[in-house]
Design a protein around this motif. Structure first.
Motif, short mmCIF file in Angstrom:
data_model
loop_
_atom_site.label_atom_id
_atom_site.label_comp_id
_atom_site.label_asym_id
_atom_site.label_seq_id
_atom_site.Cartn_x
_atom_site.Cartn_y
_atom_site.Cartn_z
N VAL A 85 -32.89 87.01 3.20
CA VAL A 85 -33.49 88.07 4.01
C VAL A 85 -32.46 88.65 4.98
N VAL A 86 -31.72 87.78 5.68
CA VAL A 86 -30.72 88.23 6.65
C VAL A 86 -29.64 89.05 5.94
N PHE A 87 -29.16 88.56 4.81
CA PHE A 87 -28.09 89.23 4.07
C PHE A 87 -28.54 90.62 3.61
N LEU B 292 -20.47 91.11 10.15
CA LEU B 292 -20.58 89.78 10.75
C LEU B 292 -21.96 89.18 10.47
N VAL B 293 -23.01 90.00 10.58
CA VAL B 293 -24.36 89.52 10.31
C VAL B 293 -24.51 89.19 8.82
N GLU B 294 -23.90 89.99 7.96
CA GLU B 294 -23.88 89.66 6.54
C GLU B 294 -23.27 88.29 6.30
N GLY B 295 -22.20 88.00 7.02
CA GLY B 295 -21.57 86.69 6.89
C GLY B 295 -22.50 85.56 7.27
N LEU B 296 -23.34 85.79 8.30
CA LEU B 296 -24.34 84.79 8.69
C LEU B 296 -25.31 84.54 7.53
N GLY B 297 -25.81 85.62 6.91
CA GLY B 297 -26.71 85.45 5.78
C GLY B 297 -26.05 84.69 4.63
N ALA B 298 -24.79 85.02 4.35
CA ALA B 298 -24.08 84.33 3.27
C ALA B 298 -23.92 82.85 3.58
N PHE C 138 -24.52 85.51 -6.45
CA PHE C 138 -23.87 86.72 -6.97
C PHE C 138 -23.69 87.75 -5.86
N MET C 139 -24.74 87.97 -5.05
CA MET C 139 -24.64 88.94 -3.96
C MET C 139 -23.51 88.59 -3.00
N VAL C 140 -23.46 87.30 -2.65
CA VAL C 140 -22.48 86.85 -1.66
C VAL C 140 -21.06 87.09 -2.15
N ILE C 141 -20.77 86.69 -3.39
CA ILE C 141 -19.42 86.84 -3.93
C ILE C 141 -19.10 88.30 -4.22
N LEU C 142 -20.10 89.05 -4.67
CA LEU C 142 -19.88 90.48 -4.92
C LEU C 142 -19.39 91.17 -3.65
N ASP C 143 -19.95 90.79 -2.50
CA ASP C 143 -19.54 91.44 -1.26
C ASP C 143 -18.13 91.06 -0.83
N VAL C 144 -17.59 89.97 -1.39
CA VAL C 144 -16.20 89.62 -1.10
C VAL C 144 -15.26 90.54 -1.86
N ARG D 78 -20.97 103.94 0.90
CA ARG D 78 -22.15 103.27 1.48
C ARG D 78 -22.98 102.55 0.42
N TRP D 79 -22.93 103.02 -0.81
CA TRP D 79 -23.69 102.38 -1.88
C TRP D 79 -23.08 101.06 -2.31
N VAL D 80 -21.88 100.78 -1.86
CA VAL D 80 -21.31 99.45 -2.06
C VAL D 80 -22.19 98.39 -1.41
N PHE D 81 -22.84 98.76 -0.31
CA PHE D 81 -23.74 97.84 0.40
C PHE D 81 -25.19 98.02 -0.02
N PHE D 82 -25.60 99.24 -0.28
CA PHE D 82 -27.00 99.47 -0.68
C PHE D 82 -27.34 98.78 -2.01
N ILE D 83 -26.33 98.51 -2.85
CA ILE D 83 -26.58 97.87 -4.13
C ILE D 83 -27.16 96.47 -3.96
N ASN D 84 -26.94 95.87 -2.77
CA ASN D 84 -27.46 94.52 -2.52
C ASN D 84 -28.97 94.49 -2.32
N LEU D 85 -29.57 95.63 -1.97
CA LEU D 85 -30.99 95.61 -1.62
C LEU D 85 -31.89 95.19 -2.78
N PRO D 86 -31.78 95.80 -3.97
CA PRO D 86 -32.64 95.34 -5.06
C PRO D 86 -32.33 93.91 -5.51
N VAL D 87 -31.05 93.52 -5.47
CA VAL D 87 -30.68 92.16 -5.86
C VAL D 87 -31.29 91.15 -4.90
N GLY D 88 -31.22 91.45 -3.59
CA GLY D 88 -31.78 90.55 -2.59
C GLY D 88 -33.29 90.38 -2.74
#
Length: 471
Positions: free
Chosen positions: A96-98, A119-125, A33-39, A178-188
């Motif tokens: 963890v990386v994502f 780019l680093v997010e892409g590595l985690g995905a 879900f995190m990975v696709i949400l970021d797309v 910026r919260w578009v990305f911070f939302i991933n923290l609790p999900v991760g």
């Protein structure tokens, strides 16, 4: 001493809790879900990000495509590492990386820093996604359970796709992009805890080294393809740098194929591609991602730049396209037990083609109600076909290559996404105006859906012939 040809288990983890068969599914789907949400969540945010960080249209494309580029280029690496070191271990590393990269994206002070963090997010995905399908295949060995699990896995893509534009618009409008990305923290964090607690350890195959020369050739191919498509709108298709990049892309692709033919332990054994279901479903994934995510990207820019909508209203405008995906995958997973996957994939692709063709034919500046039907058809058709294409690839793969098969399928899908975004942006930049570029992009997407429908008819096995490929 452990024999090299015998699969090992990575460090024993706590097995899935008895009586809670959904726990592994929830853990795996949270990461996916995190990975696709970021797309999708980024699409309504990038115009605002571009204004605040002074990014050009090309820079906006790279904020979107930088993530997809690394994601697509390293998926086969993630699959190979999962097969070698254990899919659960690589999956958790990717989470963890994502999660850390998402925090860096939210804190980025410049567009360059944001692109680097993406780019680093892409590595985690790339580490998360191949393991997700392999872990589901491991957790649900029965065909009926596996089909349901793959359907729910596919529905995560639909839920993330539908939530992305709306959630992105809401966050951008209220608390900032910026919260578009911070939302991933609790999900991760939740995903990591669920996986460690409920997903059992995976087998390791230490006799299968990672083929790094082939990986480098694949990364170069994806990077050059994305760069050429991104820059063509600004420089022109006949620019010497564009032609040189296209030539180098073909050379790196040829180098990848040659290396895989010569390698003793190839990352992608070419004999797997001789399976008509596997190669056909992988190509179908590329085509429908190309069409769908190209539509989402170009429509988002069209609504904000041409029609002047806010990020939130753009998310609401796109909602019909992605809301249909929430249940289409689950529906196709249930119907497949009666009809098989072929008719569902063909039907989904024809619906997608009709939707984008309808948008292209709606005129240069149609009223919004005329676009609702085409968007719903494209969203439903794409998600309706996803479960069947996924099951086709995974059923054709030997157990020893489940991670590689998952990586192949998702690599082609993400290459399609990157190409759709890049080509769509270039068509918008090269056209006389947004409406003309958008209609051209929709027509190209409709053609991609039609090609996918033809491939599905020829390559997806009919019901009763969906057996696993041998060896």
């Amino acid at each position: 001493m452990v024999r090299a040809d015998r699969p090992q288990a990575d460090r024993p983890g706590r097995p899935a809790a008895p009586g809670r068969p959904l726990a592994p599914l929830l853990a795996v789907c949270a990461g996916y879900f995190m990975v696709i949400l970021d797309v999708t969540v980024i699409n309504v945010a990038v115009p605002v990000v571009g204004r605040e960080l002074s990014a050009s249209l090309t820079g906006i494309q790279w904020i979107t495509d930088g993530y997809t580029l690394v994601f697509a280029g390293l998926l086969l690496t993630g699959g190979a590492l999962g097969d070698r070191l254990g899919n659960r271990r690589i999956f958790c590393t990717g989470v963890v990386v994502f999660t850390l990269a998402s925090a860096a994206c939210g804190l980025a002070p410049t567009s360059g820093a944001l692109i680097a963090a993406r780019l680093v997010e892409g590595l985690g995905a790339a580490l998360i996604v191949p393991g997700s399908l392999a872990l589901l295949q491991q957790a649900y060995p029965a065909p009926a359970e596996r089909s349901r699990a793959f359907g729910l896995w596919g529905s995560m893509a639909g839920i993330a796709a539908s939530a992305g534009p709306l959630l992105g618009g809401l966050l951008v409008t209220t608390v900032g992009w910026r919260w578009v990305f911070f939302i991933n923290l609790p999900v991760g964090c939740a995903c990591l805890l669920l996986t460690l607690r409920h997903v059992p350890a995976s087998a390791r195959r230490t006799d299968r080294p990672v083929d790094w020369p082939a990986q480098c050739a694949l990364i170069a191919t994806v990077a050059l393809l994305t760069t050429v498509l991104n820059e063509a709108g600004r420089r022109g298709w006949t620019d010497p740098l564009i032609l040189t990049g296209a030539g180098l892309c073909l050379l790196s692709a040829a180098a990848f194929v040659l290396r895989e033919r010569l390698a003793r332990t190839p990352v992608l054994p070419l004999r797997l591609l001789r399976s008509r279901p596997m190669s056909g479903a992988a190509a179908i994934g590329l085509l429908f991602n190309f069409a769908f995510y190209g539509m989402i990207f170009t429509a988002s820019l069209y609504f904000q730049h041409h029609r002047g909508l806010t990020a939130l209203r753009t998310g609401l405008a796109l909602f019909p396209a992605v809301a249909m995906t929430m249940f289409a995958s689950v529906l196709s997973g249930r119907l497949a037990r009666r009809t098989g996957h072929r008719p569902l994939v063909v039907t989904g692709m024809l619906l997608g083609a009709a939707g984008l063709a309808g948008w292209a034919a709606a005129g240069p500046d149609p009223d919004y109600p005329l676009l609702v039907g085409p968007m719903m058809a494209a969203g439903f058709g794409t998600s309706f076909a996803l479960t069947g294409a996924t099951a086709t690839v995974m059923s054709a793969a030997p157990d020893a290559y489940s991670g590689t098969a998952s990586a192949l399928f998702n690599t082609t899908r993400q290459v399609g996404s990157a190409a759709g975004v890049a080509l769509g942006g270039s068509l918008l930049a090269a056209a006389a105006g947004f409406p003309a570029g958008l209609r051209t992009s929709m027509a190209v997407g409709a053609a991609a859906y039609l090609m996918a429908a033809a491939l599905a008819f020829l390559r997806v096995p009919p019901k009763g012939h969906e057996s696993r490929a041998a060896g």
